[in-house]
Design an enzyme around this catalytic site. Structure first.
Site, PDB file in Angstrom:
ATOM      1  N   CYS A 196       0.859  -1.191   0.000  1.00 54.16           N
ATOM      2  CA  CYS A 196       0.000   0.000   0.000  1.00 54.16           C
ATOM      3  C   CYS A 196       0.890   1.234   0.000  1.00 54.16           C
ATOM      4  O   CYS A 196       1.703   1.412   0.902  1.00 54.16           O
ATOM      5  CB  CYS A 196      -0.880  -0.013   1.246  1.00 54.16           C
ATOM      6  N   CYS A 217      -3.879   7.283  -1.635  1.00 59.32           N
ATOM      7  CA  CYS A 217      -5.176   7.391  -2.309  1.00 59.32           C
ATOM      8  C   CYS A 217      -6.266   7.935  -1.406  1.00 59.32           C
ATOM      9  O   CYS A 217      -7.247   8.506  -1.886  1.00 59.32           O
ATOM     10  CB  CYS A 217      -5.578   6.038  -2.864  1.00 59.32           C
ATOM     11  N   THR A 260      -4.058   4.975   7.486  1.00 59.17           N
ATOM     12  CA  THR A 260      -3.020   4.667   6.506  1.00 59.17           C
ATOM     13  C   THR A 260      -2.194   5.920   6.243  1.00 59.17           C
ATOM     14  O   THR A 260      -2.758   6.993   6.021  1.00 59.17           O
ATOM     15  CB  THR A 260      -3.698   4.200   5.202  1.00 59.17           C
ATOM     16  N   GLU A 303       0.050   1.974   9.243  1.00 61.94           N
ATOM     17  CA  GLU A 303      -1.202   2.369   9.885  1.00 61.94           C
ATOM     18  C   GLU A 303      -0.903   2.773  11.322  1.00 61.94           C
ATOM     19  O   GLU A 303      -0.035   2.183  11.958  1.00 61.94           O
ATOM     20  CB  GLU A 303      -2.234   1.230   9.899  1.00 61.94           C
ATOM     21  N   HIS A 356     -13.031   5.730  -3.330  1.00 55.94           N
ATOM     22  CA  HIS A 356     -11.982   4.922  -2.710  1.00 55.94           C
ATOM     23  C   HIS A 356     -12.139   3.441  -3.032  1.00 55.94           C
ATOM     24  O   HIS A 356     -11.152   2.718  -3.109  1.00 55.94           O
ATOM     25  CB  HIS A 356     -11.981   5.164  -1.199  1.00 55.94           C
ATOM     26  N   TYR A 413      -9.191   0.694  -5.136  1.00 50.10           N
ATOM     27  CA  TYR A 413      -8.611  -0.590  -4.749  1.00 50.10           C
ATOM     28  C   TYR A 413      -8.120  -1.421  -5.937  1.00 50.10           C
ATOM     29  O   TYR A 413      -7.672  -2.547  -5.760  1.00 50.10           O
ATOM     30  CB  TYR A 413      -9.571  -1.360  -3.828  1.00 50.10           C
ATOM     31  N   CYS A 416      -5.528  -0.698  -6.917  1.00 52.42           N
ATOM     32  CA  CYS A 416      -4.134  -0.758  -6.447  1.00 52.42           C
ATOM     33  C   CYS A 416      -3.710  -2.204  -6.228  1.00 52.42           C
ATOM     34  O   CYS A 416      -2.577  -2.583  -6.495  1.00 52.42           O
ATOM     35  CB  CYS A 416      -3.975   0.043  -5.160  1.00 52.42           C
ATOM     36  N   GLU A 455      -6.222  -5.456   4.508  1.00 53.44           N
ATOM     37  CA  GLU A 455      -6.683  -4.146   4.042  1.00 53.44           C
ATOM     38  C   GLU A 455      -7.666  -4.316   2.885  1.00 53.44           C
ATOM     39  O   GLU A 455      -8.616  -3.543   2.739  1.00 53.44           O
ATOM     40  CB  GLU A 455      -5.484  -3.301   3.613  1.00 53.44           C
TER      41      GLU A 455
HETATM   42 FE1  SF4 Z   1      -3.272   1.860  -0.094  1.00 53.63          FE
HETATM   43 FE2  SF4 Z   1      -4.690   0.889  -2.117  1.00 53.63          FE
HETATM   44 FE3  SF4 Z   1      -5.844   2.434  -0.249  1.00 53.63          FE
HETATM   45 FE4  SF4 Z   1      -4.144   3.436  -2.076  1.00 53.63          FE
HETATM   46  S1  SF4 Z   1      -6.186   2.518  -2.441  1.00 53.63           S
HETATM   47  S2  SF4 Z   1      -4.177   3.922   0.099  1.00 53.63           S
HETATM   48  S3  SF4 Z   1      -2.637   1.794  -2.223  1.00 53.63           S
HETATM   49  S4  SF4 Z   1      -4.959   0.390   0.030  1.00 53.63           S
HETATM   50 FE    FE Z   2      -6.649   1.602   2.439  1.00 57.36          FE
END
Ligand code: SF4
Ligand code: FE
Length: 503
Positions: free
Chosen positions: A98, A102, A189, A255, A290, A294, A296, A444
């Site tokens: 992570c 974001c 985060t 975190e 958000h 994800y 990500c 997460e």
């Molecule tokens: Fe982390 Fe993914 Fe959340 Fe971005 S979207 S802060 S990389 S968990």
């Molecule tokens: Fe997150």
């Protein structure tokens, strides 16, 4: 000075005197702490990507006219949303964890439209203030940590009903200069390695919760803030020296619990002050952005698929058909997540403020996939890794003068593969499925941006069963009032309108 490179970013975090607790001690310089540094490196990578691939990771600020990180950009078309997703996948590939930016990005975009709405209805000045704040962030190219999740106390009670009023962050007093807030935000985060925090309410609020309807920005080193660092599985391995046993020595997530003890926020950084009716709109919009962020995790999935393919190759079984099939299965799952997330962005639409928001239905479907599919991808990676992923001796044994050579002999795989390299890949799989970065890749994925049930609620709310029943009944020849039927079909909600608009 505007922060441009990863190196400049890391330097910008030094000497801030933050109040951080870890292992019962106060940490004077988190940047150099071996357990914290990987999370700093992960954010630094986002600055470096902006240098090497500005088209992907930067945008031109509409406020300053200068190039800024895409993480600070307000989306003004669907392409902006799509590029966010592409950047997220890339950074997931580069860090395997992570990269923490974001939340702030999605908070800025959702606040941009919600503050516009509040001002329009209530004649307030929040949107102008937010734009000034965004301009300031663009000038410094700063990191913003979004702080939404309250500790919540008794989950069956509203904020004002809690025995302890501090279970949700709330305004304790208002003065001519600003407001004071108290409470705590859980598992934040990327907070210690941010420059600013954006505090937001975590759920729908009622009139009695007026003091809990607060949105404000504050620097991470504001007086009255304390950070209690969250532990991660196998985290102390990064304090043992060496680079093998950690699996991913450079990057990790972060975190912490953030405690607010009567923290002051001047009015110019206050973007909601008691307008409880807008809390749910903000939460809905933020979670829509958000949940499709994800994607990500597909970048991390790419790394894990690569690790699984590598270990199969090192074991000499890459040609076995069941191995190939498992890699196809992992890829199918990974791309399913990406498909829904990127589609949510492509199907984005304009809000009254001019900012674009992604499609909520597909964003929730994306995040719901993320609560399951990485676990299956991780399971297959462990399958391909074999039991060694959980029983491997340490790096110290590998380098031991007496038994090191025995380990090199007995842990060898296919001819020509260095035993150490085989161990490194196994450790990376362990890192992502059992160790530090399993926090980012698995847990997460389950709970970040809302636990699975939260997405099911939104999907249920938007699934339009009446409309679908009409479609079925019409084709089945079940007669109902034709006018009523016509009306319902035309009342297809925004989701279906968008589906057909873009067809
Ligand atoms: Fe982390 Fe993914 Fe959340 Fe971005 S979207 S802060 S990389 S968990
Ligand atoms: Fe997150």
């Amino acid at each position: 000075m505007k922060i441009a490179t990863g190196k400049q970013y890391i330097e910008s975090l030094r000497n801030r005197g933050l109040n951080i607790y870890l292992f019962g001690e106060q940490i004077t310089e988190p940047v150099d702490h071996p357990m914290i540094r990987p999370s700093v490196n992960a954010i630094a990578e986002s600055y470096d990507l902006a240098q090497t691939d500005p088209e992907l990771a930067t945008a031109i600020s509409e406020f300053t006219g200068k190039r800024i990180s895409r993480f600070l950009h307000i989306c003004k078309n669907a392409d902006d949303l799509v590029l966010q997703n592409k950047m997220q996948r890339k950074l997931g590939q580069l860090t395997g964890t992570c990269f923490q930016r974001c939340v702030g990005m999605d908070a800025l975009n959702s606040l941009y439209s919600v503050t516009f709405d509040i001002d329009e209805d209530r004649n307030t000045r929040y949107h102008e203030r937010l734009k000034s704040f965004i301009t300031e962030m663009h000038e410094g190219n700063f990191i913003i940590g979004g702080a939404m999740t309250d500790v919540k106390g008794d989950r069956s009670l509203a904020p004002h009903q809690q025995v302890d009023p501090d279970m949700f962050v709330h305004i304790t007093s208002r003065t001519e200069e600003g407001i004071y807030i108290t409470g705590a935000k859980a598992h934040q985060t990327g907070c210690i390695n941010s420059h600013w925090l954006l505090v937001m309410p975590t759920m729908r609020l009622s009139e009695n919760d007026r003091d809990y309807a607060v949105v404000g920005a504050l620097p991470v080193d504001a007086p009255g803030l304390a950070y209690i660092y969250g532990r991660q599985s196998c985290d102390t391995r990064s304090m043992e020296g060496g680079s093998l046993d950690v699996g991913n020595s450079k990057f990790g997530g972060q975190e912490a619990m953030v405690i607010f003890d009567n923290v002051f926020i001047p009015w110019r950084y206050v973007f909601m002050n008691g307008e409880f009716e807008y809390a749910s709109r903000l939460v809905d919009q933020f979670t829509a952005y958000h949940r499709r962020s994800y994607v990500c995790k597909t970048g991390l999935g790419d790394v894990l698929i690569g690790a699984a393919a590598s270990i199969a190759e090192m074991n000499g079984i890459e040609r076995a058909s069941h191995i190939k099939d498992k890699l196809v299965q992992m890829t199918h799952l990974n791309e399913t997540i990406y498909g829904t997330g990127i589609a949510s962005s492509y199907q984005g639409y304009e809000t009254k403020s001019g900012a674009y928001i992604c499609d909520e239905m597909l964003a929730n479907v994306c995040k719901h996939h993320v609560t399951k599919m990485p676990y299956e991808i991780g399971r297959i990676a462990q399958d391909l890794a074999g039991g060694l992923v959980a029983t491997l001796p340490s790096e110290k044994e590998l380098n031991h003068p007496e038994i090191g050579s025995l380990l090199k002999k007995y842990l060898a795989g296919k001819e020509g593969v260095r035993t150490e390299d085989r161990m490194r890949i196994l450790r990376l799989i362990e890192n992502m499925t059992l160790g530090r970065n399993a926090v980012g890749y698995l847990t997460e994925s389950m709970h970040g941006a809302g636990s699975p049930q939260a997405q099911r609620i939104v999907i249920g709310r938007m699934m339009q069963l009446e409309y679908k029943k009409r479609l079925a009944k019409s084709l089945a020849g079940i007669t109902e009032d034709p006018e009523d039927q016509e009306k319902i079909i035309h009342e297809a909600t925004s989701y279906f309108k968008r589906v057909f608009e873009h067809a």
